[in-house]
Motif scaffolding. Sequence first.
Motif, PDB file in Angstrom:
ATOM      1  N   PRO A 173       0.816  15.082  -1.391  1.00 25.61           N
ATOM      2  CA  PRO A 173       0.570  16.009  -2.516  1.00 25.61           C
ATOM      3  C   PRO A 173       1.839  16.614  -3.101  1.00 25.61           C
ATOM      4  N   THR A 174       2.859  16.835  -2.254  1.00 26.25           N
ATOM      5  CA  THR A 174       4.085  17.481  -2.742  1.00 26.25           C
ATOM      6  C   THR A 174       5.223  16.493  -2.986  1.00 26.25           C
ATOM      7  N   ALA A 175       4.949  15.184  -2.880  1.00 29.00           N
ATOM      8  CA  ALA A 175       6.008  14.187  -3.050  1.00 29.00           C
ATOM      9  C   ALA A 175       6.479  14.126  -4.500  1.00 29.00           C
ATOM     10  N   THR A 176       7.772  13.975  -4.685  1.00 28.02           N
ATOM     11  CA  THR A 176       8.327  13.868  -6.035  1.00 28.02           C
ATOM     12  C   THR A 176       8.475  12.414  -6.467  1.00 28.02           C
ATOM     13  N   GLN A 177       8.401  11.493  -5.515  1.00 26.50           N
ATOM     14  CA  GLN A 177       8.482  10.074  -5.831  1.00 26.50           C
ATOM     15  C   GLN A 177       7.803   9.281  -4.720  1.00 26.50           C
ATOM     16  N   PRO A 178       7.384   8.050  -4.983  1.00 28.86           N
ATOM     17  CA  PRO A 178       6.752   7.235  -3.945  1.00 28.86           C
ATOM     18  C   PRO A 178       7.682   7.017  -2.754  1.00 28.86           C
ATOM     19  N   GLY A 179       7.097   6.879  -1.577  1.00 30.73           N
ATOM     20  CA  GLY A 179       7.890   6.710  -0.373  1.00 30.73           C
ATOM     21  C   GLY A 179       8.788   5.489  -0.406  1.00 30.73           C
ATOM     22  N   TYR A 180       8.274   4.381  -0.953  1.00 32.64           N
ATOM     23  CA  TYR A 180       9.088   3.160  -0.958  1.00 32.64           C
ATOM     24  C   TYR A 180      10.326   3.311  -1.841  1.00 32.64           C
ATOM     25  N   VAL A 181      10.246   4.171  -2.869  1.00 32.58           N
ATOM     26  CA  VAL A 181      11.413   4.427  -3.708  1.00 32.58           C
ATOM     27  C   VAL A 181      12.457   5.223  -2.926  1.00 32.58           C
ATOM     28  N   MET A 189       0.854  -1.189   0.000  1.00 26.21           N
ATOM     29  CA  MET A 189       0.000   0.000   0.000  1.00 26.21           C
ATOM     30  C   MET A 189       0.889   1.237   0.000  1.00 26.21           C
ATOM     31  N   GLU A 190       0.465   2.237  -0.753  1.00 28.58           N
ATOM     32  CA  GLU A 190       1.254   3.454  -0.839  1.00 28.58           C
ATOM     33  C   GLU A 190       0.327   4.663  -0.901  1.00 28.58           C
ATOM     34  N   MET A 191       0.538   5.605  -0.002  1.00 24.34           N
ATOM     35  CA  MET A 191      -0.201   6.859  -0.047  1.00 24.34           C
ATOM     36  C   MET A 191       0.793   7.956  -0.402  1.00 24.34           C
ATOM     37  N   THR A 192       0.537   8.668  -1.476  1.00 22.97           N
ATOM     38  CA  THR A 192       1.474   9.681  -1.949  1.00 22.97           C
ATOM     39  C   THR A 192       1.096  11.057  -1.418  1.00 22.97           C
TER      40      THR A 192
END
Length: 211
Positions: free
Chosen positions: A6-14, A1-4
């Motif tokens: 609004p200001t993220a430039t890449q997914p958290g897991y990356v 599961m991934e919640m992005t």
Amino acid sequence: MEMTRPTATQPGYVALLDMPSPRLVVTHLPIQFAPKGVSKPQNKVKVLVPMRNPKDTAVSMYHFRAKMLKLAGANAELPWEKFAQDFLNGTVPFGDYCDHLLGWWQMRDDPHFLFLKYEDMKKDLLSAVKKIVAFLEVDLDESTVKDIAEASTFNNMKPDLDSSSMAERRNIARKGIIGDWKNTFSSEESAAFDAWYEKKLTGTGLTFDFE
């Protein structure tokens, strides 16, 4: 599961994959959705589980949620009455809060976990920092521990959060007190919450201070 964000430039897991060890991972996920390395830690992995009383948590989440909706471009206001009912029903992000707590609380006897209550940290932050230092098995002198506790107070952290380059962080710090729920809850809402969390938490050994 991934919640992005609004200001993220890449997914958290990356971003996590690119971080060197030792890494600090922050998650709101229920235990059943958390990565096995967090939900069933091995070796040197340490997991801190902060908890807060359900009423103050609901009010805090309401204000943050309302700000995030505006940040995402929503025009409509978020009514507190609807949010409070949704919180009781578990139809808010991350689901039922008491179920969320109990999912992690089942790990309380596992030495990889340290549980901390927000209310206890507000009343005696230095003792909480000392617990964390001992839990992480780091060697810090008394002066450094006191400096960490002082830097971690709400009043000292709020200016840094308010000036963050991340919009989400600028909306985190509000009052940072115990018992602010009294300024928002109606008597009927308070009674409904009391019945809900008592049904969920009675007999589990998990209790909270509400003021």
